[in-house]
Design a protein around this motif. Structure first.
Motif, short mmCIF file in Angstrom:
data_model
loop_
_atom_site.label_atom_id
_atom_site.label_comp_id
_atom_site.label_asym_id
_atom_site.label_seq_id
_atom_site.Cartn_x
_atom_site.Cartn_y
_atom_site.Cartn_z
N ALA A 444 0.86 -1.18 0.00
CA ALA A 444 0.00 0.00 0.00
C ALA A 444 0.89 1.23 0.00
O ALA A 444 1.91 1.28 0.68
CB ALA A 444 -0.91 -0.01 1.22
N SER A 445 0.52 2.23 -0.78
CA SER A 445 1.43 3.36 -0.99
C SER A 445 1.55 4.26 0.23
O SER A 445 2.59 4.89 0.44
CB SER A 445 0.96 4.19 -2.18
OG SER A 445 -0.36 4.67 -1.96
N LYS A 446 0.52 4.32 1.08
CA LYS A 446 0.55 5.27 2.19
C LYS A 446 0.07 4.59 3.48
O LYS A 446 -0.89 3.84 3.47
CB LYS A 446 -0.32 6.49 1.88
CG LYS A 446 0.18 7.31 0.69
CD LYS A 446 -0.75 8.48 0.41
CE LYS A 446 -0.26 9.29 -0.80
NZ LYS A 446 -1.18 10.39 -1.14
N HIS A 447 0.78 4.92 4.57
CA HIS A 447 0.39 4.39 5.88
C HIS A 447 0.22 5.53 6.88
O HIS A 447 0.31 5.32 8.08
CB HIS A 447 1.45 3.39 6.38
CG HIS A 447 1.70 2.27 5.42
ND1 HIS A 447 0.85 1.18 5.30
CD2 HIS A 447 2.67 2.07 4.50
CE1 HIS A 447 1.31 0.36 4.38
NE2 HIS A 447 2.41 0.88 3.88
N ASN A 448 -0.02 6.76 6.37
CA ASN A 448 -0.26 7.87 7.29
C ASN A 448 -1.69 7.82 7.81
O ASN A 448 -2.56 7.19 7.21
CB ASN A 448 0.04 9.21 6.60
CG ASN A 448 -0.88 9.44 5.41
OD1 ASN A 448 -2.05 9.78 5.57
ND2 ASN A 448 -0.37 9.26 4.20
N MET A 449 -1.93 8.51 8.90
CA MET A 449 -3.22 8.41 9.57
C MET A 449 -4.38 8.88 8.70
O MET A 449 -5.45 8.27 8.67
CB MET A 449 -3.20 9.19 10.88
CG MET A 449 -4.39 8.89 11.77
SD MET A 449 -4.70 10.19 12.96
CE MET A 449 -5.32 11.50 11.91
N ASP A 450 -4.18 9.99 7.98
CA ASP A 450 -5.29 10.53 7.17
C ASP A 450 -5.73 9.53 6.11
O ASP A 450 -6.93 9.32 5.90
CB ASP A 450 -4.87 11.85 6.52
CG ASP A 450 -4.61 12.95 7.53
OD1 ASP A 450 -5.28 12.94 8.57
OD2 ASP A 450 -3.74 13.80 7.28
N ASP A 451 -4.77 8.92 5.42
CA ASP A 451 -5.12 7.96 4.38
C ASP A 451 -5.67 6.66 4.97
O ASP A 451 -6.57 6.05 4.40
CB ASP A 451 -3.90 7.66 3.50
CG ASP A 451 -3.62 8.79 2.52
OD1 ASP A 451 -4.42 8.97 1.59
OD2 ASP A 451 -2.63 9.50 2.69
N GLN A 652 10.37 2.32 9.10
CA GLN A 652 9.96 0.92 9.06
C GLN A 652 8.87 0.66 8.03
O GLN A 652 8.68 -0.49 7.64
CB GLN A 652 9.43 0.49 10.44
CG GLN A 652 10.48 0.30 11.50
CD GLN A 652 9.87 0.06 12.86
OE1 GLN A 652 9.71 0.98 13.63
NE2 GLN A 652 9.52 -1.19 13.16
N ALA A 653 8.14 1.68 7.64
CA ALA A 653 6.94 1.47 6.84
C ALA A 653 7.05 2.09 5.46
O ALA A 653 6.12 2.74 4.98
CB ALA A 653 5.71 2.02 7.58
N VAL A 654 8.20 1.88 4.79
CA VAL A 654 8.40 2.45 3.46
C VAL A 654 8.68 1.35 2.44
O VAL A 654 7.92 1.16 1.49
CB VAL A 654 9.54 3.50 3.47
CG1 VAL A 654 9.84 3.95 2.04
CG2 VAL A 654 9.15 4.70 4.32
#
Length: 919
Positions: A444-451, A652-654
Motif C-alpha cells: 500500500a502506498s501510504k500508511h499515514n493516519m489521514d489515508d 519501518q513502513a516504506v
C-alpha cells in the motif's frame, strides 16, 4: 462542509479526473487482470461528492471520441498529445457502466468537448437559481467562476471562488481567457505568445485590463518580450477562440436531465464484484435499492465511522472531544488513563524534525469517540491561559514511563523522541497503527493516519494543513488557535484508537502477520529510536575537502561533455540533453516519456553509455553531482548542535520488502563500490578512544536462496564453506575448481546475483558483454546444474499468481497486484519481484531480529559500545578500544543465531577508525 441553503448542481469533469486518477493512483488490477486504478480513483471521487453535497443534481461529463469543432478552427489543436495508454483505455467502458449503475447521468456529446458541455450546463443552472459546483482539475474552467459557480478539486480537496482564481492566477475569472491566450497551452497545443509566462501575462492584464487593450497598446511593451508580442499578434485571436469555453450551444438537455436517478444496486454489485472492489461491496451490503439510502449511508461514513470486521457494516461514532485547561480536568483524565487497559497517545510539536521538536500539546483517547487535548505551549495574541508544560509532563511521567501501561500511537518512534527531548522515556509501546497497516499490506502506498482513516474507516479527517495553512503562509503549530488545535489533535488520538480496533482484528486473522507485528516490528521501535539518538560523528574538514575535489571533477566532466557535444549546454536540463542526444547526435530513441518525448532517464543513459561517450559522461556527472549535493555539502549542515553528531531517521513502513530505509541523511544510498562513495564513508568517524566496528552478513540473499530452493548443489557449496561463485563457475563451465579463472568467477557471480533479481538473458548479456544467445546458454547451464533453483522460481511464480502474494521465511507478505496483469511488462516485473522479494524480505527480517537481540545484550551487559547505524545487511557500532574483541565475538554470535537456515549464516566483521576502514 457545504451549506444546505440553496439547490446545487454538481458537474463532474469526468475526462479531467480520469487522466489524473490514472497517473495519481498506484497500479491496481481486478481479479481477472483488468487495470482498475483510474476506475478506483474516479469512483472514490464521485462517492465523496455524493456524501459531501447530498444534492439531487449531479452529472458526469466526458469527452466523446473523435475530433471537435476546435480541430476545424485549428488542425494542430491537441496534435501533440500522445495516444491514450492501453491500460487507461481498457478502464473507460467499465467506469461508464459503474457511473450509470450509480444512477448518475453520464453525458458525452460528439464534436463538443466536455468543457463546453459543462459551461452550457453551468450557465443554464445559474439561470434557474442553482449554485453550481464544477469538480475538475482543469485550469481552463476558471473562466466560468463567478458568485454562483465554484470549482472544486476533489483530488486535492481544494475549492476556488472568484478570489481563489485571482490568488492562483493573478487575474480575475473574466480575464482567464485572455490570460490563456497569452501563455498558450502546450497540452492542447494552443500557440500563445512565445516566452510569455503566467507572471508576464498577469502583469500585462493588470495594466491593460483586456487582451484587446493590450493589443492596441502593444507598441508600449519594450524589450525582446515586446517584440515577441508584436510578432505574434496575428495568432492571438485564434488562441483566444480556442481557449474560450462556449456556453451558448444548443444541447438537448433540461435541468431535470441532470438529476440523479435511483441506483441499480444489482448491476453495481455485479460490476464491483468483477472488479474486486470489496470495501465498496461491504457498504452496499446493507443498501437495497434507492440512491437516497446510499447517500445517507455515505454521509454517515464521512461524518465518523468505524468498520466492524465481524458484521461488515458501518456504525456512526459520536465524538466528544475535550480541551483540558484546568488541573481538575487533567486529574480526571489521569484517573481514566490509569485505569485504561490501552490508551492512544499523540504529541503536537514545534517541529517535524525529531531532534529539535518540543511539545506544544498532548492528546489522549481511551474509547472510540472520546478524546482530550492538553494545550501546553500555544503562543499567539489573545491566547487563553494553559496548564504549565513542565508541571503537566511531570504528572504524566509515571504513566508514560510505566512499561505495564500499554500505549498506542501512529508513528510512536517520533513521539518517543519528542518526550526524550523533555527527559521522559516512553515505555509500554504496545501498538502502532502505521506499522499495523504496513505489516498487513506493505505494498500500500501510504500508511499515514489521514489515508488510513479514509481507507479503513471511510472518515475524512482534518489535515495538518487545514489548521496551519500551506506553503509560505503556513504557521507553526504553537501559533494555531487552541479552539482549532484542540479538535484536530483530539481527533488524531481518537482516529488512531479506532484504526487500531480495525487493524488489530485484521492482524488477528493472519497469525504469521500478528507474530511479525508484535514480536518484531513493535519492539524494533525502541531499538531504532536508540540508534537514532546515538547518532554518528562526521569529519567536517574531510567533507569540505571532498566537496572541493568533487567540484573540480564535475567541472572537468562538464567541459568534456561540451567538447563531445560540440557546444555548451546545461547538463542538468533534460530538455537540453534531449536536444543534444537525439536531435544533434541522432542517438537511437530507446524509450519515450508519457508525453511522447525521447527519455533521458538513468536507465536509458546507462544503455546508451555502452556504445556512446556522451551518455557515459552525463551519468558520471549526475552521480558525482548527487554525491556532492546530498552528502559532502549537506552532511555538515545536518549535525545536531547539541550532540555534535548526525542523527538519521529510520523508516519501518516504506520499503515493501520489509527493509529499513533512512533519510536526513539517507545512509542506504552512499555507494560502496565507487572511490567517491568510499571517501564519504571515510568521513564517518569514531571519537578518540573508540573505533568503528561494521558487521555485515556475507552473501545472505544467496544463502536464503539455497535454503528456500533446497537445491543440493547450492546447499553443498555453502555447507562446505566453498567460494560459491567459484563453485558455480565450476558447475556452469564444467571445469575443476582449481581451473576456474577470474573471468569465469565474475560471470558466475553475475549469474548468481542476476537470477535472484530476475535478470533476463538480455540483461546478463549487457553486463558480461556477451551475445544474447551466449547469455541464455549460461542461464540454461546454470539451471541444469542447479535444478532446485529453477524449480523454486517456477513454483514461486505460480504460487504468486494463485494467491496474489508471496511470503518471507517469517511470514511477511508482499502483495503483487500486477501478477496477473494483461500488460506484459507489468506482469513480468511482478514475477521478478515474486522471486526476489522472499529473499530480500527474509534478509530484512533476519537483520531486524539481530538488531533486537544485539540491543538487548547491549542493555543488559552494558559494554562501552553503541549501535549507531543499520545499512542494508550491515550493523555498525562504536566501541571502546579495550572492548572490541569481546564485543566482536558477541555481535557475531548474536547475528549468526538470528535465523536457523539449512546453510550457515556468516558475518564479516571489520574494525577501523572510520566506516570505510571497518567495512
Amino acid at each position: 462542509m457545504p451549506e444546505n441553503t440553496q439547490q446545487r448542481l454538481i458537474l463532474v469533469d469526468g475526462s479531467s479526473f480520469l487522466f489524473r486518477a490514472f497517473h495519481a493512483v498506484p497500479p491496481l488490477t481486478s481479479p481477472n487482470g483488468l487495470p482498475t486504478n483510474a476506475i478506483h480513483g474516479v469512483t472514490n471521487m464521485l462517492r465523496k461528492l455524493i456524501a459531501d453535497y447530498h444534492s439531487d443534481y449531479i452529472t458526469v461529463v466526458f469527452d466523446a471520441p473523435g475530433k471537435t469543432f476546435r480541430n476545424d478552427l485549428y488542425d494542430q489543436y491537441k496534435a501533440n498529445r500522445p495516444p491514450m495508454p492501453d491500460d487507461l483505455r481498457d478502464q473507460i467502458a467499465p467506469l461508464h457502466k459503474i457511473i450509470r449503475a450509480m444512477g448518475l447521468p453520464l453525458i458525452m456529446e460528439a464534436s463538443i468537448e466536455a468543457d463546453d458541455v459543462i459551461g452550457v450546463f453551468a450557465r443554464q443552472a445559474e439561470r434557474h437559481g442553482f449554485k453550481v459546483i464544477i469538480s475538475t482539475g482543469d485550469k481552463d474552467m476558471a473562466q466560468l467562476v463567478n458568485d454562483n459557480i465554484l470549482l472544486e478539486n476533489t483530488m486535492t480537496n481544494t475549492r476556488m471562488d472568484v478570489q481563489g482564481v485571482f490568488d492562483k492566477f493573478g487575474v480575475t475569472p473574466e480575464q482567464i481567457v485572455d490570460y490563456l491566450a497569452l501563455i498558450g497551452d502546450s497540452s492542447d497545443n494552443i500557440p500563445g505568445i512565445p516566452k510569455v509566462g503566467p507572471k508576464t501575462a498577469a502583469k500585462w492584464l493588470a495594466q491593460y485590463g483586456t487582451l484587446a487593450n493590450l493589443v492596441a497598446n502593444a507598441h508600449e511593451i519594450t524589450g525582446k518580450i515586446g517584440d515577441n508580442l508584436r510578432d505574434n499578434l496575428a495568432q492571438l485571436a485564434l488562441s483566444k477562440q480556442l481557449a474560450t469555453i462556449v456556453c451558448d450551444l444548443e444541447l438537448p438537455y433540461s435541468i431535470d436531465d441532470l438529476k440523479q436517478q435511483p441506483m441499480d444496486v444489482d448491476t453495481l454489485k455485479s460490476l464491483l464484484t468483477e472488479l474486486g472492489f470489496t470495501s465498496w461491496l461491504r457498504i452496499l451490503a446493507n443498501t437495497q435499492s434507492a440512491a437516497p439510502a446510499v447517500k445517507a449511508e455515505a454521509h454517515k461514513i464521512t461524518e465518523a465511522t468505524k468498520e466492524k470486521e465481524t458484521a461488515t457494516k458501518l456504525e456512526t461514532v459520536e465524538t466528544t472531544y475535550e480541551t483540558l485547561l484546568t488541573e481538575q480536568q487533567l486529574d480526571n483524565w489521569l484517573t481514566q488513563l490509569q485505569h485504561a487497559e490501552l490508551f492512544a497517545f499523540d504529541t503536537e510539536t514545534t517541529s517535524l524534525m525529531y531532534g529539535k521538536a518540543l511539545v506544544v500539546g498532548v492528546s489522549f483517547a481511551v474509547t472510540a469517540g472520546k478524546a482530550a487535548y492538553i494545550p501546553l505551549a500555544h503562543e499567539y495574541p489573545g491566547c487563553p491561559d494553559q496548564l504549565d508544560r513542565t508541571t503537566v509532563l511531570e504528572k504524566l511521567r509515571p504513566l508514560l514511563e510505566d512499561v505495564s501501561k500499554a500505549k498506542l500511537g501512529q508513528n510512536l518512534k517520533y513521539d518517543s523522541h519528542v518526550l526524550a527531548n523533555h527527559g521522559i522515556t516512553l515505555r509500554g509501546i504496545a501498538h502502532d497503527t502505521m506499522l499495523a497497516s504496513y505489516v498487513l499490506n506493505s505494498t500500500a502506498s501510504k500508511h499515514n493516519m489521514d489515508d488510513l482513516a479514509k481507507h479503513y474507516l471511510a472518515v475524512e479527517t482534518t489535515h495538518y494543513e487545514d489548521v496551519t495553512g500551506k506553503g509560505a503562509k503556513q504557521i507553526p503549530f504553537q501559533a494555531v488557535a487552541i479552539e482549532q488545535a484542540a479538535p484536530y489533535a483530539a481527533e488524531d488520538a481518537d482516529i488512531t484508537l479506532r484504526l487500531h480496533q480495525v487493524l488489530s482484528a485484521k492482524l488477528a486473522e493472519i497469525p504469521s502477520l500478528q507474530q511479525l507485528y508484535s514480536c518484531l516490528e513493535i519492539p524494533l521501535i525502541t531499538v531504532l529510536a536508540r540508534i537514532e539518538a546515538n547518532g554518528v560523528l562526521v569529519d567536517t574538514a574531510m567533507l569540505a575537502q571532498q566537496s572541493m575535489e568533487l567540484a573540480s571533477t564535475i567541472n572537468a566532466l562538464e567541459q568534456q561533455a561540451h567538447d563531445v557535444a560540440g557546444q555548451s549546454f546545461n547538463l542538468g536540463s533534460p530538455k537540453q540533453i534531449q536536444t543534444i542526444l537525439y536531435d544533434k547526435q541522432k542517438l537511437p530513441v530507446l524509450k519515450k516519456t508519457p508525453t511522447g518525448q525521447p527519455s533521458t532517464d538513468e536507465s536509458v543513459l546507462q544503455e546508451l553509455a555502452l556504445s556512446y561517450p556522451l551518455p557515459k559522461l552525463l551519468l558520471e556527472h549526475r552521480s558525482l553531482s548527487k554525491l556532492k549535493s546530498t552528502y559532502t555539502d549537506k552532511l555538515p549542515q545536518q549535525i545536531n548542535n547539541k550532540t555534535g553528531r548526525i542523527h538519521t531517521s529510520y523508516h519501518q513502513a516504506v520499503a515493501a520488502t520489509g527493509r529499513l530505509s533512512s533519510s536526513d541523511p539517507n545512509l542506504q544510498n552512499i555507494p560502496i563500490r565507487s572511490a567517491e562513495g568510499r571517501k564519504i564513508r571515510q568521513a564517518f568517524i569514531a571519537p578518540d578512544g573508540y573505533q568503528i566496528v561494521a558487521a555485515d552478513y556475507s552473501q545472505i540473499e544467496l544463502r536464503i536462496m539455497a535454503h528456500l530452493s533446497a537445491d543440493a548443489g547450492l546447499l553443498q557449496a555453502f555447507n562446505e564453506g566453498l567460494d560459491v561463485h567459484k563453485a558455480t563457475a565450476a558447475e556452469v563451465f564444467g571445469v575443476a575448481l582449481d581451473q576456474v579463472s577470474n573471468d569465469m568467477r565474475r560471470s558466475a557471480k553475475a549469474i548468481n546475483f542476476g537470477l535472484i533479481y530476475g535478470m533476463s538473458a538480455f540483461g546478463l548479456a549487457q553486463q558480461l558483454d556477451l551475445s544474447r544467445s551466449q547469455a541464455q546458454a549460461y542461464i540454461d547451464l546454470y539451471f541444469a546444474r542447479y535444478p532446485g533453483v529453477k524449480r523454486y522460481m517456477d513454483t514461486t511464480r505460480e504460487l504468486a499468481k494463485e494467491q496474489g502474494y508471496i511470503e518471507t521465511l517469517f511470514g511477511r507478505r508482499l502483495y503483487l497486484p500486477e501478477i496477473n496483469s494483461r500488460n506484459a511488462a507489468r506482469r513480468q516485473y511482478a514475477e521478478r519481484t515474486a522471486i526476489n522479494a522472499p529473499m530480500q524480505g527474509t534478509a530484512a527480517d533476519i537483520i531486524k531480529r539481530a538488531m533486537l537481540t544485539t540491543d538487548a545484550w547491549l542493555l543488559k551487559a552494558q559494554p562501552d559500545a553503541k549501535m549507531i547505524m543499520q545499512v542494508h545487511d550491515e550493523l555498525v557500532f562504536e566501541i571502546a578500544l579495550d572492548q572490541i574483541d569481546n564485543c566482536k565475538a558477541q555481535i557475531r554470535a548474536l547475528m549468526t543465531d538470528a535465523a536457523a537456515l539449512s546453510v550457515p549464516l556468516l558475518v564479516d566483521i571489520g574494525v577501523g577508525n572510520n566506516w570505510d576502514e571497518a567495512h
